[in-house]
Design a protein around this motif. Sequence first.
Motif, PDB file in Angstrom:
ATOM      1  N   LEU A 131       0.890  -1.257  -0.064  1.00  0.00           N
ATOM      2  CA  LEU A 131      -0.037  -0.101  -0.110  1.00  0.00           C
ATOM      3  C   LEU A 131       0.782   1.300  -0.032  1.00  0.00           C
ATOM      4  N   ALA A 132       1.861   1.249   0.902  1.00  0.00           N
ATOM      5  CA  ALA A 132       2.660   2.421   1.040  1.00  0.00           C
ATOM      6  C   ALA A 132       3.347   2.722  -0.272  1.00  0.00           C
ATOM      7  N   CYS A 133       3.677   1.619  -1.122  1.00  0.00           N
ATOM      8  CA  CYS A 133       4.291   1.845  -2.497  1.00  0.00           C
ATOM      9  C   CYS A 133       3.560   2.316  -3.459  1.00  0.00           C
ATOM     10  N   ILE A 134       2.169   2.013  -3.314  1.00  0.00           N
ATOM     11  CA  ILE A 134       1.106   2.659  -4.354  1.00  0.00           C
ATOM     12  C   ILE A 134       0.876   4.050  -4.055  1.00  0.00           C
ATOM     13  N   VAL A 135       0.557   4.404  -2.827  1.00  0.00           N
ATOM     14  CA  VAL A 135       0.596   5.807  -2.431  1.00  0.00           C
ATOM     15  C   VAL A 135       1.755   6.514  -2.719  1.00  0.00           C
ATOM     16  N   ASN A 136       2.725   6.364  -2.451  1.00  0.00           N
ATOM     17  CA  ASN A 136       4.063   6.980  -2.864  1.00  0.00           C
ATOM     18  C   ASN A 136       4.155   7.233  -4.375  1.00  0.00           C
ATOM     19  N   ILE A 137       3.799   6.270  -5.266  1.00  0.00           N
ATOM     20  CA  ILE A 137       3.817   6.599  -6.573  1.00  0.00           C
ATOM     21  C   ILE A 137       2.835   7.493  -6.998  1.00  0.00           C
ATOM     22  N   ILE A 138       1.571   7.402  -6.557  1.00  0.00           N
ATOM     23  CA  ILE A 138       0.400   8.531  -6.942  1.00  0.00           C
ATOM     24  C   ILE A 138       0.961   9.672  -6.271  1.00  0.00           C
ATOM     25  N   LYS A 139       1.517   9.883  -4.932  1.00  0.00           N
ATOM     26  CA  LYS A 139       1.723  10.876  -4.433  1.00  0.00           C
ATOM     27  C   LYS A 139       2.672  11.923  -5.266  1.00  0.00           C
ATOM     28  N   ASN A 140       3.681  11.098  -5.915  1.00  0.00           N
ATOM     29  CA  ASN A 140       4.803  11.708  -6.656  1.00  0.00           C
ATOM     30  C   ASN A 140       3.910  12.194  -8.009  1.00  0.00           C
ATOM     31  N   GLY A 141       3.133  11.402  -8.500  1.00  0.00           N
ATOM     32  CA  GLY A 141       2.444  11.764  -9.727  1.00  0.00           C
ATOM     33  C   GLY A 141       1.633  13.511  -9.373  1.00  0.00           C
ATOM     34  N   ILE A 142       0.938  13.263  -8.259  1.00  0.00           N
ATOM     35  CA  ILE A 142       0.197  14.533  -7.952  1.00  0.00           C
ATOM     36  C   ILE A 142       1.128  15.747  -7.679  1.00  0.00           C
ATOM     37  N   GLU A 143       2.398  15.424  -7.134  1.00  0.00           N
ATOM     38  CA  GLU A 143       3.359  16.439  -6.919  1.00  0.00           C
ATOM     39  C   GLU A 143       3.996  16.912  -8.361  1.00  0.00           C
ATOM     40  N   ALA A 144       3.728  16.250  -9.386  1.00  0.00           N
ATOM     41  CA  ALA A 144       4.436  16.364 -10.840  1.00  0.00           C
ATOM     42  C   ALA A 144       3.254  17.418 -11.268  1.00  0.00           C
ATOM     43  N   ILE A 145       2.352  17.484 -10.972  1.00  0.00           N
ATOM     44  CA  ILE A 145       1.091  18.430 -11.550  1.00  0.00           C
ATOM     45  C   ILE A 145       1.245  19.801 -11.078  1.00  0.00           C
ATOM     46  N   GLU A 146       1.576  20.653 -11.803  1.00  0.00           N
ATOM     47  CA  GLU A 146       1.442  22.022 -11.180  1.00  0.00           C
ATOM     48  C   GLU A 146       0.298  22.639 -10.712  1.00  0.00           C
ATOM     49  N   SER A 147      -0.709  22.315 -11.466  1.00  0.00           N
ATOM     50  CA  SER A 147      -2.069  23.139 -10.981  1.00  0.00           C
ATOM     51  C   SER A 147      -3.322  22.216 -11.234  1.00  0.00           C
ATOM     52  N   TYR A 148      -3.518  21.909 -12.376  1.00  0.00           N
ATOM     53  CA  TYR A 148      -4.388  20.819 -12.468  1.00  0.00           C
ATOM     54  C   TYR A 148      -4.428  19.668 -13.381  1.00  0.00           C
ATOM     55  N   GLY A 149      -4.937  18.499 -13.270  1.00  0.00           N
ATOM     56  CA  GLY A 149      -4.686  17.395 -14.167  1.00  0.00           C
ATOM     57  C   GLY A 149      -5.207  16.263 -13.650  1.00  0.00           C
ATOM     58  N   LYS A 150      -4.820  15.039 -14.038  1.00  0.00           N
ATOM     59  CA  LYS A 150      -5.346  13.736 -13.503  1.00  0.00           C
ATOM     60  C   LYS A 150      -4.289  12.675 -13.377  1.00  0.00           C
ATOM     61  N   ILE A 151      -4.712  11.499 -12.570  1.00  0.00           N
ATOM     62  CA  ILE A 151      -3.660  10.528 -12.042  1.00  0.00           C
ATOM     63  C   ILE A 151      -4.688   9.369 -12.669  1.00  0.00           C
ATOM     64  N   GLU A 152      -4.079   8.388 -13.359  1.00  0.00           N
ATOM     65  CA  GLU A 152      -4.767   7.182 -13.809  1.00  0.00           C
ATOM     66  C   GLU A 152      -3.997   6.025 -13.322  1.00  0.00           C
ATOM     67  N   VAL A 153      -5.038   5.243 -12.704  1.00  0.00           N
ATOM     68  CA  VAL A 153      -4.473   3.794 -12.057  1.00  0.00           C
ATOM     69  C   VAL A 153      -5.268   2.704 -12.942  1.00  0.00           C
ATOM     70  N   PHE A 154      -4.613   1.796 -13.461  1.00  0.00           N
ATOM     71  CA  PHE A 154      -5.057   0.899 -14.396  1.00  0.00           C
ATOM     72  C   PHE A 154      -4.463  -0.261 -14.064  1.00  0.00           C
ATOM     73  N   ALA A 155      -5.360  -1.367 -13.682  1.00  0.00           N
ATOM     74  CA  ALA A 155      -4.805  -2.684 -13.239  1.00  0.00           C
ATOM     75  C   ALA A 155      -5.561  -3.751 -13.991  1.00  0.00           C
ATOM     76  N   GLU A 156      -4.806  -4.848 -14.360  1.00  0.00           N
ATOM     77  CA  GLU A 156      -5.367  -5.977 -14.970  1.00  0.00           C
ATOM     78  C   GLU A 156      -4.339  -7.404 -14.729  1.00  0.00           C
ATOM     79  N   VAL A 157      -5.038  -8.455 -15.039  1.00  0.00           N
ATOM     80  CA  VAL A 157      -4.238  -9.647 -14.653  1.00  0.00           C
ATOM     81  C   VAL A 157      -4.155 -10.227 -16.008  1.00  0.00           C
TER      82      VAL A 157
END
Length: 217
Positions: free
Chosen positions: A118-144
Amino acid sequence: MDNLIQLQTRCVSHEIRNHVSICDMYTEIIKKHLAKSDYKNESVDNALECIQKSLKIISTSLLDLKMMNNFEPKNCELKYIIEEGVRLANAYTLGKEIAINCIIKNSAAIYVDENKFLACIVNIIKNGIEAIESYGKIEVFAEVINNTAHIKISNNGKMIPKEKQEQIFSEGYTTKSTGCGLGLHICKTHLEMQKAKLSLNKSTKSITEFEITIPTL
């Protein structure tokens, strides 16, 4: 000198864990008072649950300071653990015009340490949020696919310069002015302990995408 550092680390870890326990205790008290008063608010309930989950992750990290083999894997449902990671990471979007979209095509069981994964997933998403200056989107896609879970986490923030993309998982390396260069390195290390792999698929002007792959049960 090493023994002194180890002793100091254990002492600091112990003191922090004491205060983490206090936070957890008062969170429980708040939940009980809300239940008694018949007060119902989905946002408040969600916030309290996120606080308690984050406290568990902190406690796990603190145990890492005390012992080298603090690793407790168990069977976890891929869908649950991704949705929980997204729920926790949403806290970093407060006050920002950033949406996190989560798409899970199918699910399966994975054998992981829930808090570390969980900590890894949160950290990667958090890094993505910090890379966005004003507005934007994060996409999490999963499949097996063929007994392997693929978790792709992308953002439309600033690209990682091409000459720096091979170094981002190195200990101490950071592209942020206030970063310490440990987040992605720790993620990669913890995921490898769980037979998972973390890679940077691409980073362009329009999208930066990380991917976690892990065998399913």
